[in-house]
Design an enzyme around this catalytic site. Structure first.
Site, PDB file in Angstrom:
ATOM      1  N   ASP A  67       0.819  -1.213   0.000  1.00 19.27           N
ATOM      2  CA  ASP A  67       0.000   0.000   0.000  1.00 19.27           C
ATOM      3  C   ASP A  67       0.851   1.261   0.000  1.00 19.27           C
ATOM      4  O   ASP A  67       2.071   1.221   0.188  1.00 19.27           O
ATOM      5  CB  ASP A  67      -0.971   0.008   1.193  1.00 19.27           C
ATOM      6  CG  ASP A  67      -0.345  -0.552   2.478  1.00 19.27           C
ATOM      7  OD1 ASP A  67       0.897  -0.521   2.596  1.00 19.27           O
ATOM      8  OD2 ASP A  67      -1.087  -1.006   3.358  1.00 19.27           O
ATOM      9  N   ASN A 136      -7.620  -3.009  14.430  1.00 18.08           N
ATOM     10  CA  ASN A 136      -9.018  -3.306  14.076  1.00 18.08           C
ATOM     11  C   ASN A 136      -9.125  -4.491  13.117  1.00 18.08           C
ATOM     12  O   ASN A 136     -10.176  -4.729  12.542  1.00 18.08           O
ATOM     13  CB  ASN A 136      -9.674  -2.063  13.445  1.00 18.08           C
ATOM     14  CG  ASN A 136      -8.997  -1.647  12.138  1.00 18.08           C
ATOM     15  OD1 ASN A 136      -8.058  -2.298  11.683  1.00 18.08           O
ATOM     16  ND2 ASN A 136      -9.459  -0.568  11.551  1.00 18.08           N
ATOM     17  N   HIS A 138      -7.441  -4.885  10.259  1.00 17.87           N
ATOM     18  CA  HIS A 138      -7.203  -4.663   8.820  1.00 17.87           C
ATOM     19  C   HIS A 138      -5.913  -5.350   8.389  1.00 17.87           C
ATOM     20  O   HIS A 138      -4.989  -5.538   9.180  1.00 17.87           O
ATOM     21  CB  HIS A 138      -7.217  -3.168   8.455  1.00 17.87           C
ATOM     22  CG  HIS A 138      -6.048  -2.356   8.911  1.00 17.87           C
ATOM     23  ND1 HIS A 138      -6.157  -1.038   9.317  1.00 17.87           N
ATOM     24  CD2 HIS A 138      -4.729  -2.628   9.025  1.00 17.87           C
ATOM     25  CE1 HIS A 138      -4.978  -0.564   9.641  1.00 17.87           C
ATOM     26  NE2 HIS A 138      -4.087  -1.510   9.476  1.00 17.87           N
ATOM     27  N   GLU A 143      -9.936  -2.169   5.246  1.00 17.60           N
ATOM     28  CA  GLU A 143     -10.539  -1.842   6.533  1.00 17.60           C
ATOM     29  C   GLU A 143     -11.787  -2.689   6.786  1.00 17.60           C
ATOM     30  O   GLU A 143     -12.371  -3.243   5.847  1.00 17.60           O
ATOM     31  CB  GLU A 143     -10.935  -0.356   6.541  1.00 17.60           C
ATOM     32  CG  GLU A 143      -9.760   0.608   6.386  1.00 17.60           C
ATOM     33  CD  GLU A 143      -8.970   0.804   7.677  1.00 17.60           C
ATOM     34  OE1 GLU A 143      -8.971  -0.089   8.548  1.00 17.60           O
ATOM     35  OE2 GLU A 143      -8.341   1.868   7.811  1.00 17.60           O
TER      36      GLU A 143
END
Ligand code: F6R
Length: 241
Positions: A67, A136, A138, A143
Site C-alpha cells: 500500500d 481493528n 485490517h 478496513e
C-alpha cells in the site's frame, strides 16, 4: 493456520527473517510481498544483517508492497516508498527497478490500481507475503466492512487507523485520509502468508482472526481460508488465541 509463539519482538523478527532468507536462497528470483508499519522493521533489520554478514543476495529478487498513502510522493518522509528505501532497500542489493509500491500521486487511480494488479499477476503472485495486522483487524489498508475480494483500490482510512498512524506524523491532521491498497485477491494469491504481531494491542484482532467467523468486519479473518498461513507472534499478541 500455523501459530508460532515467540518470546519477544526480536524473536518474531528473527523467525520471520530466517524464513524469508531461506525462500530467497532456495529461489533467488523470489517475489516478496512486503509491508510497512512498525512490525516488520525488525525483520528488515535481520535481513539486512544476513545480507552483510551471510551474503544473502537480493539481486534477482522482485518485491511488491501492499500500500501507499494517497497524496504522498516517494520523497515524502512518511510515504511508504520512502519507508521501504530507508528501512530496507537502501541497505541490500535489490535493484530498485525490481521493487514496486503503488503510486500515491497518480492522477488516474483506477488505471494505476488495474496496472498494479496486472503487474502482481504477471509476476505469478508473491512467494511470501509479509503482513502486519491493524488493531481493528485490517490487513494492508483493507478496513472493516471492505468487500473481501476487492482488487487494488483507493480506500478511505477509518478513524481508528488514522489515530493509530498519527504517531508517525507531526499531528493527526497530517495523516492522509486515503490510501491505495492491494486488495485481498492479490494478497491471497501468495503461496505463503507470514503474519507478524507483537504486543497487547493486537490481541483482540489476532484472537478474532483465528477463532472468529470469516467476516469482512474483521478483514484478517479471510486468512482462515488460505492454505498456507503462518502467524508469528508474541504471547501478548496471542493472549486471546
Ligand atoms: C502496512 C500495512 C498495515 C500495517 C498495520 C499494522 O503496509 O499494510 O496493514 O501492517 O497497520 O501496523 P503496525 O505494524 O505499525 O502495527
Amino acid at each position: 493456520m500455523q501459530i508460532r509463539y515467540s518470546v519477544d519482538y526480536a524473536d518474531i523478527s528473527r523467525k520471520a527473517a530466517l524464513i524469508i532468507a531461506a525462500q530467497v536462497q532456495i529461489k533467488p528470483h523470489s517475489v516478496l510481498g512486503l509491508a510497512t508499519g512498525s512490525t516488520p522493521i525488525g525483520t528488515y533489520k535481520e535481513l539486512i544483517r544476513f545480507h552483510h554478514e551471510e551474503d544473502l543476495d537480493f539481486s534477482k529478487v522482485k518485491s511488491v508492497n501492499l500500500d501507499e498513502y494517497y497524496g504522498l510522493g516517494p520523497d515524502h518522509e512518511q510515504s511508504y516508498h520512502y519507508f521501504m528505501r530507508q528501512n530496507f532497500f537502501d541497505h541490500i542489493n535489490i535493484h530498485l527497478e525490481n521493487t514496486h509500491v503503488p503510486d500515491g500521486l497518480t492522477a488516474d487511480v483506477s488505471k494505476t490500481c488495474a496496472e498494479y494488479d496486472a503487474m502482481v499477476a504477471s509476476l505469478g503472485g508473491t512467494d511470501i507475503q509479509l503482513l502486519g495486522i491493524g488493531d481493528n483487524g485490517h490487513i494492508a489498508f483493507n478496513e472493516p466492512h471492505s468487500f473481501f475480494f476487492a482488487n487494488t483500490h483507493l480506500v478511505d482510512l477509518n478513524e481508528e487507523t488514522i489515530k493509530a498512524n498519527a504517531r508517525f506524523f507531526a499531528s493527526e491532521n497530517e495523516v492522509p485520509r486515503q490510501a491505495i491498497t492491494m486488495g485481498m485477491r492479490s494478497i491471497l494469491s501468495a503461496k505463503l502468508i507470514l503474519l507478524l504481531a507483537s504486543g497487547p494491542k493486537k490481541a483482540a484482532a489476532i484472537g478474532q482472526m483465528i477463532h472468529g467467523p470469516v467476516d469482512p468486519q474483521l478483514p484478517a479473518s479471510i486468512l482462515q481460508l488460505h492454505p498456507n498461513v503462518m502467524v508469528i507472534a508474541d504471547r501478548e499478541a496471542l493472549a486471546l488465541a
